[in-house]
Design an enzyme around this catalytic site. Sequence first.
Site, PDB file in Angstrom:
ATOM      1  N   HIS A 124       3.818  -7.115   4.595  1.00 30.32           N
ATOM      2  CA  HIS A 124       3.848  -8.059   5.684  1.00 30.32           C
ATOM      3  C   HIS A 124       3.070  -7.475   6.847  1.00 30.32           C
ATOM      4  O   HIS A 124       3.220  -6.317   7.187  1.00 30.32           O
ATOM      5  CB  HIS A 124       5.309  -8.294   6.094  1.00 30.32           C
ATOM      6  CG  HIS A 124       5.482  -9.526   6.927  1.00 30.32           C
ATOM      7  ND1 HIS A 124       5.022  -9.603   8.213  1.00 30.32           N
ATOM      8  CD2 HIS A 124       6.049 -10.716   6.647  1.00 30.32           C
ATOM      9  CE1 HIS A 124       5.327 -10.801   8.706  1.00 30.32           C
ATOM     10  NE2 HIS A 124       5.938 -11.490   7.771  1.00 30.32           N
ATOM     11  N   ASP A 162       6.386   2.599   6.376  1.00 32.34           N
ATOM     12  CA  ASP A 162       7.543   2.721   7.250  1.00 32.34           C
ATOM     13  C   ASP A 162       8.644   1.806   6.732  1.00 32.34           C
ATOM     14  O   ASP A 162       8.768   0.652   7.131  1.00 32.34           O
ATOM     15  CB  ASP A 162       7.162   2.326   8.685  1.00 32.34           C
ATOM     16  CG  ASP A 162       6.098   3.258   9.232  1.00 32.34           C
ATOM     17  OD1 ASP A 162       5.955   4.329   8.652  1.00 32.34           O
ATOM     18  OD2 ASP A 162       5.439   2.900  10.208  1.00 32.34           O
ATOM     19  N   GLU A 168       7.025   7.762   2.638  1.00 29.32           N
ATOM     20  CA  GLU A 168       6.866   8.641   3.797  1.00 29.32           C
ATOM     21  C   GLU A 168       8.176   9.383   4.055  1.00 29.32           C
ATOM     22  O   GLU A 168       9.245   8.925   3.650  1.00 29.32           O
ATOM     23  CB  GLU A 168       6.442   7.834   5.025  1.00 29.32           C
ATOM     24  CG  GLU A 168       7.375   6.700   5.423  1.00 29.32           C
ATOM     25  CD  GLU A 168       8.369   7.120   6.487  1.00 29.32           C
ATOM     26  OE1 GLU A 168       8.215   8.206   7.062  1.00 29.32           O
ATOM     27  OE2 GLU A 168       9.317   6.360   6.719  1.00 29.32           O
ATOM     28  N   HIS A 217       3.519  12.214   4.429  1.00 29.98           N
ATOM     29  CA  HIS A 217       3.727  11.955   5.857  1.00 29.98           C
ATOM     30  C   HIS A 217       4.994  12.615   6.389  1.00 29.98           C
ATOM     31  O   HIS A 217       5.938  11.942   6.802  1.00 29.98           O
ATOM     32  CB  HIS A 217       3.774  10.439   6.112  1.00 29.98           C
ATOM     33  CG  HIS A 217       3.545  10.078   7.555  1.00 29.98           C
ATOM     34  ND1 HIS A 217       4.521  10.205   8.510  1.00 29.98           N
ATOM     35  CD2 HIS A 217       2.464   9.600   8.188  1.00 29.98           C
ATOM     36  CE1 HIS A 217       4.059   9.809   9.676  1.00 29.98           C
ATOM     37  NE2 HIS A 217       2.794   9.438   9.511  1.00 29.98           N
ATOM     38  N   LYS A 224     -22.143  -0.511 -24.856  1.00 28.62           N
ATOM     39  CA  LYS A 224     -23.572  -0.239 -24.969  1.00 28.62           C
ATOM     40  C   LYS A 224     -24.171   0.154 -23.619  1.00 28.62           C
ATOM     41  O   LYS A 224     -24.998   1.064 -23.528  1.00 28.62           O
ATOM     42  CB  LYS A 224     -24.295  -1.471 -25.524  1.00 28.62           C
ATOM     43  CG  LYS A 224     -24.084  -1.678 -27.014  1.00 28.62           C
ATOM     44  CD  LYS A 224     -24.868  -2.901 -27.503  1.00 28.62           C
ATOM     45  CE  LYS A 224     -24.714  -3.073 -29.025  1.00 28.62           C
ATOM     46  NZ  LYS A 224     -25.446  -4.278 -29.483  1.00 28.62           N
TER      47      LYS A 224
END
Length: 466
Positions: free
Chosen positions: A15, A36, A61, A272, A320
């Site tokens: 989103h 997050d 994270e 992170h 090929k």
Amino acid sequence: MVDSELEIKAYYAGHVLGAAMFWIRVGSQSVVYTGDYNMTPDRHLGAAWIDKCKPDLLITESTYATTIRDSKRCRERDFLKKVHECVAKGGKVLIPVFALGRAQELCILLETYWERMNLKYPVYFAVGLTEKANNYYKMFITWTNQKIRKTFVQRNMFDFKHIKPFDKGYIDNPGAMVVFATPGMLHAGLSLQIFKKWAPNENNMVIMPGYCVQGTVGHKILGGAKKVEFENRQVVDVKMSVEYMSFSAHADAKGIMQLIQFCEPRNVMLVHGEAVKMEFLKEKIREEFKIECYTPANGETCTISTPIKIPVETSLSILKDEVKKYNAQPPDPKRRRIIHGILVMKDNKISLMSIDEIFNEAGIDRHVIRFISKIKLDDPGPPMRTIEKLYNMLNERLSGWTVTMNDNNSINVESVNIKIETEDVPSTAAQHGQSSVVSAHKICNVSWVNQDEDLGSYILGLLQSL
């Protein structure tokens, strides 16, 4: 056969105003990446959600890998209380924020509190990116949570009554005020400029609402520093109150463990975060869930084996083409070969097809976007002589490419086409009415398709340098 070592190429599927999420699936192999991830809803957005997908790899994270935060509503009450107490005694409150997300949430929090308490103290937010972000929130209010959408019947919640744009001239204004300013870690910009001015006054306050990286001014004052020295040998005494109230969207350790429990992945990768804290969480994940956990360093390649091999059919024409690229060399198990194509799922089968084959299969025409740039050339003589000069120059510079000269005063290098045209321009004498003689400028048209953008840009740069 698709090799069992999972290589990740993710696309964004989250989103826009919510949690970032990446999802990859190849047959029964899958990966979920959450940025997050936070199960606690914001005041303006709903909580993040995710299907019970049981991926082969979950990448998450781990900013707060060893932290368990208190109730968000308790933090909000504490935040409002401290801000109110500071402005009530005539102090100034600085709230360093990132432009998007926390800034809007805290603005709504103060706006509703000021309205409810009928307070008149000025509240400002920094112009620039934050102001642009607020405008987008106004336009896309239907993307916010249900509570905010309901208020839209009366007014747009992001059309703030009590919060106004900030001007740098307000920094030295007397009296109480609240200012939201970027960046959020006090390492540069307007927030640092305001901090330097207000820090020596014990009536003032700075509220750090998010994580601060080591070495930033925000990290130093949260560590209790009473003096901060800057590069120009300027020393600022920190007498203002320093408060840390985390409104960060990063999940805490409890949230990360809940996410893993819900997703039931076969492997977890932590990114992170701080190395020591990530190692601690890594051991907890292994101990509690009995699954493998990885914490690769920046730039490190992490290979994760998955147990399933997926059969993929491919066409003879693709094979090929790839043989030609490798000069018909025999297969070498120590040297991998890359086959270029697009994976297509049809009738529960996976096929690797070329772009042309896909268009034929789908029965649709292929559209090609061609870019064109024009360059003026001052080269006397006929166009054919100019095109011969360009042909010789490109042949010399592009030794690894096939340069072809055409009959229509043009050159081809792959999809890149270089064509010379003349443009008649009235001479100086003609412009003064003395004669109708005209001189000719040469225009070099350079065009290429998107697939050869690098080559087209390189050739354009060569011609512009002439």
